[in-house]
Design a protein around this motif. Sequence first.
Motif, mmCIF file in Angstrom:
data_model
loop_
_atom_site.group_PDB
_atom_site.id
_atom_site.type_symbol
_atom_site.label_atom_id
_atom_site.label_comp_id
_atom_site.label_asym_id
_atom_site.label_seq_id
_atom_site.Cartn_x
_atom_site.Cartn_y
_atom_site.Cartn_z
ATOM 1 N N LEU A 41 0.829 -1.203 0.000
ATOM 2 C CA LEU A 41 0.000 0.000 0.000
ATOM 3 C C LEU A 41 0.866 1.257 0.000
ATOM 4 O O LEU A 41 0.589 2.218 -0.725
ATOM 5 N N GLU A 42 1.936 1.252 0.803
ATOM 6 C CA GLU A 42 2.850 2.395 0.802
ATOM 7 C C GLU A 42 3.451 2.600 -0.580
ATOM 8 O O GLU A 42 3.528 3.729 -1.082
ATOM 9 N N SER A 43 3.877 1.504 -1.203
ATOM 10 C CA SER A 43 4.471 1.599 -2.536
ATOM 11 C C SER A 43 3.457 2.070 -3.565
ATOM 12 O O SER A 43 3.798 2.797 -4.506
ATOM 13 N N ALA A 44 2.201 1.667 -3.403
ATOM 14 C CA ALA A 44 1.149 2.101 -4.335
ATOM 15 C C ALA A 44 0.937 3.613 -4.239
ATOM 16 O O ALA A 44 0.749 4.291 -5.262
ATOM 17 N N TYR A 45 0.971 4.142 -3.025
ATOM 18 C CA TYR A 45 0.836 5.589 -2.862
ATOM 19 C C TYR A 45 2.065 6.321 -3.426
ATOM 20 O O TYR A 45 1.942 7.394 -4.019
ATOM 21 N N SER A 46 3.244 5.749 -3.238
ATOM 22 C CA SER A 46 4.454 6.357 -3.801
ATOM 23 C C SER A 46 4.393 6.351 -5.321
ATOM 24 O O SER A 46 4.806 7.319 -5.980
ATOM 25 N N HIS A 47 3.864 5.268 -5.865
ATOM 26 C CA HIS A 47 3.710 5.182 -7.319
ATOM 27 C C HIS A 47 2.748 6.260 -7.822
ATOM 28 O O HIS A 47 3.011 6.924 -8.831
ATOM 29 N N LEU A 48 1.642 6.453 -7.124
ATOM 30 C CA LEU A 48 0.692 7.507 -7.501
ATOM 31 C C LEU A 48 1.374 8.868 -7.489
ATOM 32 O O LEU A 48 1.165 9.684 -8.395
ATOM 33 N N ALA A 49 2.194 9.122 -6.471
ATOM 34 C CA ALA A 49 2.888 10.408 -6.370
ATOM 35 C C ALA A 49 3.811 10.624 -7.567
ATOM 36 O O ALA A 49 3.893 11.730 -8.123
ATOM 37 N N LEU A 50 4.511 9.564 -7.984
ATOM 38 C CA LEU A 50 5.406 9.687 -9.136
ATOM 39 C C LEU A 50 4.613 9.985 -10.408
ATOM 40 O O LEU A 50 4.988 10.860 -11.196
ATOM 41 N N VAL A 51 3.515 9.273 -10.617
ATOM 42 C CA VAL A 51 2.701 9.498 -11.813
ATOM 43 C C VAL A 51 2.138 10.913 -11.813
ATOM 44 O O VAL A 51 2.139 11.602 -12.845
ATOM 45 N N GLN A 52 1.679 11.376 -10.656
ATOM 46 C CA GLN A 52 1.145 12.732 -10.575
ATOM 47 C C GLN A 52 2.223 13.774 -10.867
ATOM 48 O O GLN A 52 1.951 14.797 -11.503
ATOM 49 N N ALA A 53 3.451 13.512 -10.400
ATOM 50 C CA ALA A 53 4.551 14.436 -10.672
ATOM 51 C C ALA A 53 4.865 14.468 -12.170
ATOM 52 O O ALA A 53 5.096 15.540 -12.745
ATOM 53 N N GLU A 54 4.870 13.297 -12.804
ATOM 54 C CA GLU A 54 5.096 13.228 -14.253
ATOM 55 C C GLU A 54 4.010 13.997 -15.003
ATOM 56 O O GLU A 54 4.276 14.724 -15.966
ATOM 57 N N ASP A 100 -4.357 8.292 -17.887
ATOM 58 C CA ASP A 100 -4.722 6.882 -17.732
ATOM 59 C C ASP A 100 -3.873 6.219 -16.653
ATOM 60 O O ASP A 100 -4.373 5.404 -15.867
ATOM 61 N N GLN A 101 -2.590 6.565 -16.608
ATOM 62 C CA GLN A 101 -1.703 5.982 -15.599
ATOM 63 C C GLN A 101 -2.110 6.414 -14.191
ATOM 64 O O GLN A 101 -2.021 5.628 -13.251
ATOM 65 N N GLU A 102 -2.565 7.641 -14.051
ATOM 66 C CA GLU A 102 -3.029 8.077 -12.732
ATOM 67 C C GLU A 102 -4.284 7.322 -12.328
ATOM 68 O O GLU A 102 -4.444 6.937 -11.157
ATOM 69 N N ARG A 103 -5.176 7.084 -13.279
ATOM 70 C CA ARG A 103 -6.382 6.306 -12.985
ATOM 71 C C ARG A 103 -6.013 4.884 -12.545
ATOM 72 O O ARG A 103 -6.550 4.366 -11.561
ATOM 73 N N VAL A 104 -5.066 4.265 -13.219
ATOM 74 C CA VAL A 104 -4.623 2.912 -12.855
ATOM 75 C C VAL A 104 -3.972 2.924 -11.475
ATOM 76 O O VAL A 104 -4.180 2.005 -10.670
ATOM 77 N N ALA A 105 -3.167 3.956 -11.186
ATOM 78 C CA ALA A 105 -2.511 4.049 -9.881
ATOM 79 C C ALA A 105 -3.541 4.138 -8.755
ATOM 80 O O ALA A 105 -3.372 3.532 -7.686
ATOM 81 N N ARG A 106 -4.607 4.871 -8.990
ATOM 82 C CA ARG A 106 -5.664 4.968 -7.973
ATOM 83 C C ARG A 106 -6.403 3.634 -7.829
ATOM 84 O O ARG A 106 -6.776 3.238 -6.721
ATOM 85 N N GLN A 107 -6.612 2.938 -8.931
ATOM 86 C CA GLN A 107 -7.235 1.617 -8.872
ATOM 87 C C GLN A 107 -6.349 0.637 -8.119
ATOM 88 O O GLN A 107 -6.847 -0.223 -7.384
ATOM 89 N N LEU A 108 -5.045 0.779 -8.288
ATOM 90 C CA LEU A 108 -4.099 -0.093 -7.591
ATOM 91 C C LEU A 108 -4.191 0.108 -6.086
ATOM 92 O O LEU A 108 -4.193 -0.862 -5.313
ATOM 93 N N ILE A 109 -4.280 1.354 -5.663
ATOM 94 C CA ILE A 109 -4.436 1.644 -4.232
ATOM 95 C C ILE A 109 -5.722 1.020 -3.706
ATOM 96 O O ILE A 109 -5.739 0.380 -2.654
ATOM 97 N N ALA A 110 -6.809 1.198 -4.446
ATOM 98 C CA ALA A 110 -8.101 0.646 -4.012
ATOM 99 C C ALA A 110 -8.046 -0.876 -3.926
ATOM 100 O O ALA A 110 -8.621 -1.476 -3.009
ATOM 101 N N LEU A 111 -7.359 -1.510 -4.865
ATOM 102 C CA LEU A 111 -7.253 -2.966 -4.852
ATOM 103 C C LEU A 111 -6.473 -3.458 -3.643
ATOM 104 O O LEU A 111 -6.892 -4.408 -2.961
ATOM 105 N N VAL A 112 -5.335 -2.823 -3.367
ATOM 106 C CA VAL A 112 -4.528 -3.235 -2.216
ATOM 107 C C VAL A 112 -5.302 -3.009 -0.917
ATOM 108 O O VAL A 112 -5.272 -3.841 -0.002
ATOM 109 N N GLU A 113 -6.009 -1.892 -0.832
ATOM 110 C CA GLU A 113 -6.826 -1.635 0.356
ATOM 111 C C GLU A 113 -7.921 -2.691 0.507
ATOM 112 O O GLU A 113 -8.237 -3.126 1.624
ATOM 113 N N GLU A 114 -8.476 -3.123 -0.610
ATOM 114 C CA GLU A 114 -9.499 -4.168 -0.581
ATOM 115 C C GLU A 114 -8.928 -5.482 -0.044
ATOM 116 O O GLU A 114 -9.560 -6.168 0.771
#
Length: 263
Positions: free
Chosen positions: A98-111, A241-255
């Motif tokens: 979950l931590e890595s998923a949030y870090s991934h989202l941050a990177l995509v948002q920065a890009e 699209d990558q940001e949408r996938v990153a958010r889905q990844l967070i939701a999946l891990v939380e699930e």
Amino acid sequence: MGKFLRGVVGMKRQYLRTSDLARAAGVHPNTVRRYVDWGLLPPVKRAANGYRQFTQHHLDCLRVARLIYGAVYASRAIRLSAYPVIQQAVTDDWGGALESAYSHLALVQAERMQAETAALLLERWAAGAPVDATQQSLSIGQVARLLGVTIDMLRNWERNGLIAVPRRADNGYRVYGAAEISRLRVIRMLSSVGYSQMAILRMMLRLDSGDTTNLRHSLDTPAPDEDVYVASDRWLTTLADQERVARQLIALVEEVIQSRMTR
């Protein structure tokens, strides 16, 4: 979809088959086998008859891996950023995932922010805002040093039609004035944040034709004659699209974490 996937383990069998995972994830059974071989799923025990014995953990990891690898390949940096989520899921460290998923989202948002900022610079420049104060003419070597790029890169941009550089009448050497340097600054920034040369050329051709409107759309929309294009040819859409996938990844891990707590 999530309820259906978790419903698979509600069957009377203690273990899941390769076909069960494939059906739940919507992939071919060979994909499941490849994911095991590539280390994207945990090691799998085999029954006495040689059949693989998958568990809910394998199914959870498959869902994570499919979400990441099923998305359009954007860049090496983005793919590498998401990979730790898979690694930690495989080791059953879902908190770390979950931590890595949030870090991934941050990177995509920065890009994405960098791409949007470069597009803003482009629009300001196209509207007449100055982006360079150089007043004297420079040689190709001087421009390369000024912009922090190589001479070969400048020649490549010229060869591919991104810029036309005037030459001295006496010796044929390139002469870069304020207009050329300003244009090169825009090209360099767009290139540095991920836009492809094709996307930049498409936009520059529109600009050079006298049309200063919808340049952002031109950057992000391949022309009808571009039969084959890559993610960076439509970079803004790809990053969205990558940001949408990153958010889905967070939701999946939380699930997955929530389901572990309620078992």
